[in-house]
Design a protein around this motif. Structure first.
Motif, short mmCIF file in Angstrom:
data_model
loop_
_atom_site.label_atom_id
_atom_site.label_comp_id
_atom_site.label_asym_id
_atom_site.label_seq_id
_atom_site.Cartn_x
_atom_site.Cartn_y
_atom_site.Cartn_z
N LYS A 61 0.82 -1.21 0.00
CA LYS A 61 0.00 0.00 0.00
C LYS A 61 0.86 1.26 0.00
CE LYS A 61 -3.95 -2.26 2.02
NZ LYS A 61 -4.80 -2.48 3.17
N ASN A 67 -2.73 4.54 0.22
CA ASN A 67 -3.14 5.39 1.33
C ASN A 67 -2.17 6.55 1.42
OD1 ASN A 67 -3.82 2.52 1.76
ND2 ASN A 67 -4.95 3.31 3.50
N HIS A 82 -4.10 5.94 7.67
CA HIS A 82 -4.77 4.70 8.08
C HIS A 82 -4.46 3.59 7.08
CE1 HIS A 82 -8.32 1.97 7.99
NE2 HIS A 82 -8.03 1.94 9.27
N PHE A 83 -4.13 2.43 7.62
CA PHE A 83 -3.98 1.22 6.82
C PHE A 83 -4.82 0.14 7.47
CE2 PHE A 83 0.23 3.24 6.24
CZ PHE A 83 0.26 3.33 4.86
#
Length: 100
Positions: A61, A67, A82-83
């Motif tokens: 990601k 993100n 936020h992940f």
């Protein structure tokens, strides 16, 4: 020769049952994320429930900019990131702090 100090970015991570803090020096918020992730990989044994599969998911990601940090309104030098993964969510507050 004058050497410019890189700013310090403080990361406050909430993951499952714990809160974990770390600091990295970086040129900007974007590059700090990569440095922070390298630090998290080194410290993974200190983070409860964090395994290689979750790290691989977060790394994917980050590398694909899935993100991106959100700058918080009315605050200077503060972001939220936020992940989420199958093992839990990473809630991260990032603060650009003083060099001293």
């Amino acid at each position: 020769m004058n050497r410019i100090e890189l700013p310090i970015f403080t990361y406050i991570l909430q993951f499952r049952e714990g809160t974990y803090c770390s600091q990295v020096k970086a040129e900007n918020i974007e590059s700090s994320i990569f440095k922070w992730f390298e630090k998290i990989k080194e410290e993974k044994n200190e983070i409860k429930f964090l395994g290689n599969k979750t790290l691989n998911d977060i790394e994917f990601k980050i590398n694909n900019q899935t993100n991106i940090p959100t700058k918080l309104d009315r605050l200077n030098n503060v972001w939220f990131l936020h992940f989420s993964s199958k093992t839990g969510s990473f809630f991260i507050n990032i603060i650009k702090t003083s060099n001293s």
